[in-house]
Design an enzyme around this catalytic site. Sequence first.
Site, mmCIF file in Angstrom:
data_model
loop_
_atom_site.group_PDB
_atom_site.id
_atom_site.type_symbol
_atom_site.label_atom_id
_atom_site.label_comp_id
_atom_site.label_asym_id
_atom_site.label_seq_id
_atom_site.Cartn_x
_atom_site.Cartn_y
_atom_site.Cartn_z
ATOM 1 N N GLU A 206 0.838 -1.193 0.000
ATOM 2 C CA GLU A 206 0.000 0.000 0.000
ATOM 3 C C GLU A 206 0.871 1.240 0.000
ATOM 4 O O GLU A 206 1.935 1.255 0.638
ATOM 5 C CB GLU A 206 -0.935 0.023 1.222
ATOM 6 C CG GLU A 206 -2.051 -0.988 1.154
ATOM 7 C CD GLU A 206 -3.006 -0.894 2.328
ATOM 8 O OE1 GLU A 206 -4.118 -1.437 2.217
ATOM 9 O OE2 GLU A 206 -2.642 -0.277 3.349
ATOM 10 N N GLU A 294 -8.202 -1.588 7.235
ATOM 11 C CA GLU A 294 -8.556 -2.969 7.501
ATOM 12 C C GLU A 294 -9.728 -2.999 8.459
ATOM 13 O O GLU A 294 -10.089 -1.976 9.051
ATOM 14 C CB GLU A 294 -7.371 -3.735 8.109
ATOM 15 C CG GLU A 294 -6.945 -3.229 9.475
ATOM 16 C CD GLU A 294 -5.778 -4.001 10.055
ATOM 17 O OE1 GLU A 294 -5.419 -5.048 9.481
ATOM 18 O OE2 GLU A 294 -5.226 -3.573 11.080
ATOM 19 N N ARG A 298 -13.003 -8.512 15.683
ATOM 20 C CA ARG A 298 -12.866 -8.934 17.081
ATOM 21 C C ARG A 298 -12.957 -7.701 17.963
ATOM 22 O O ARG A 298 -13.081 -6.577 17.473
ATOM 23 C CB ARG A 298 -11.513 -9.613 17.292
ATOM 24 C CG ARG A 298 -10.355 -8.740 16.789
ATOM 25 C CD ARG A 298 -9.016 -9.195 17.272
ATOM 26 N NE ARG A 298 -7.910 -8.539 16.581
ATOM 27 C CZ ARG A 298 -7.445 -7.338 16.852
ATOM 28 N NH1 ARG A 298 -8.026 -6.589 17.792
ATOM 29 N NH2 ARG A 298 -6.419 -6.828 16.184
#
Length: 663
Positions: A206, A294, A298
């Site tokens: 990236e 991202e 969780r």
Amino acid sequence: MTDHTRPLRRVLIANRGEIARRIARTCRARGIATVAVYSDADQEAAHVAGCDAAVRLGPAPAAESYLRSDAVISAAQTSGADAVHPGYGFLSERADFARAVIDAGLTWIGPAPAAIQTMGDKAAARRAMAAAGVPVVPGYDGAAQDDAALLAAAHAVGFPLMVKAAAGGGGKGMRQVTQADALPEALDLARGEAARAFGDAKLILERLITGARHVEVQVIGDAHGSVIHLGERDCSAQRRHQKVIEEAPSPAVDPVLRARMGAAAVAAAQAVGYQGAGTVEFLLEPSGAFYFLEMNTRLQVEHPVTEAVTGLDLVGLQLDLAAGAPLPLTQDDVALNGHALEARLYAEDPGAGFLPAAGPLLSWDMPDDLRVEAGYRAGDTVSPHYDAMLAKIIAWGDTRAVALARLRAGLERLSCLGLPTNRGHLLEILDHPDFIAGAATTDWLETEVPGATPAARSADVALAAAAWLNTEAARLARIGRINPALRGFGAPGSHLTLAQGDHRWDLFARPVPKGWYITGKGFAHQVTGMPPTMAVDGCRRAVAYAAQGDQLWLAHDARDMAFRRVWATPEAIAGPDTGRIIAPMAGALVALDVAPGDRVDADDRVAVIEAMKMSHALRAGRAGIVTQVGAALGDQVAQGAAIVTLAAQDADQEENADNADTG
């Protein structure tokens, strides 16, 4: 409406440390029994003692214990658990583990395996987000993974860029690359880290966006199609892509931008049918443009700051949603109240490049007026096998300034002795004008607050000497012996030598009532009293100290220092000048690049050590010939162990070698 909830009665917590204790606390408040799991290194750990039952998983290395999905599921079945909470890290973002839990007839406290799989693969996640209209950072997420393909892609993306583990998170498998010739080694290190941490060596590239903030949005969804967001957290204060201080809300986000980022985060979650608690991470540019980084499928380490400003229990919501309950609130019900900051206390040495540390916690005293999430207690040993985080200290205030002041005061009061920590560095960050102004970006911390070991002042040395003498007096008293020099009255005195790094002090201590008169070259101080309060020349201050062997740890004035007692002339420190390349910390030798007889240049990598989930390359430091290799690939090496020994190569040898190469 039919109630489809499945009451949870016994939850196995597939994790360790502070997050295992955090989950157990909410379960206990709801009357839900808990089962801990542990490795051999953790059999006496606080999270084990805090649960109703505990099951051994295996040896200390995570790959042989906490990362063994078969052992975790077996532990759930044999302990009678009906649900599994993965916490964060370890198996928490493994889709195959989530499927195995469900296939075993257990309730999985997390999102559906398909959502974990899509978002856990950064390449697949980038493609899914682009399709959903969520902006992504320009980069490469293709299937070709050989060095040639990635080098070509890198030139197309442009330097500087980031190499990232496709299956990764938490800074593991991540390297910043500024020029093409540094890419091959970055790929090698990132692949190795990614394979060991996540079982998947695939990488993405990236473009590196400088001057941006790391802003993440907490989302939560139920099994009935509802998804909402709970505002944002600012995690821009990072070192090596590891978060250090987080806060909610972000100082850079106003209500309009919050609505835009929240809507993008909800769209990202809806694109994968998300259920449970998750976090969508963005890079926020000064212009207000933001890009998807991202999604963490969780609970996040920094979830307490969101709990502090929303009044919600995210673990409690996870339990309810896993049981099938609908979301108990709508987006309009979410309100942010005040400001919260969280500081991560790490076992690491700021004066040695922030290398992770392991060892005993001789003293452990946390502020009792702040929220503290910790996995350790006094007397515990910090293992080199796991993450370096010791505790999270969370402060709330009705304004950011109040929250910051409360966090700073708490960090000043805490005591953690026995190994290096970043406490002093955290205080440096909180005191920096840029951080006070809320202006930190992701590249700010490493350039503006580099970190260093505090230089000892004469008062520090005097306090350390008094601490040594008090410790020795207490030891002799326990065994029924008293050294006349330690009685405290009328004795002739005592000589001692202390050292800190390359600094050395030859001291003389004369006992005075309730203390000592300490003299050294160019200074004299009277030290009286005992912890928690001692006085230097009549000025009282909070002090803590602890000794083990020849090492003394001292904390006062929010400064942590380590001294050693010198009994004889110290040996020279091994390093490049002696030809010995030593391990800067305890860890596993995961790469060995040389063998006896090899020639190396100063910048050549000779080995890689992995400790606390991070890889550290060792370099030759000078040109020479390898004469000895002191460890084998896969060995656990101690801090200070000689890994490679070099002999200097003289000019004749170099000329002969060059002739041989060209002949």
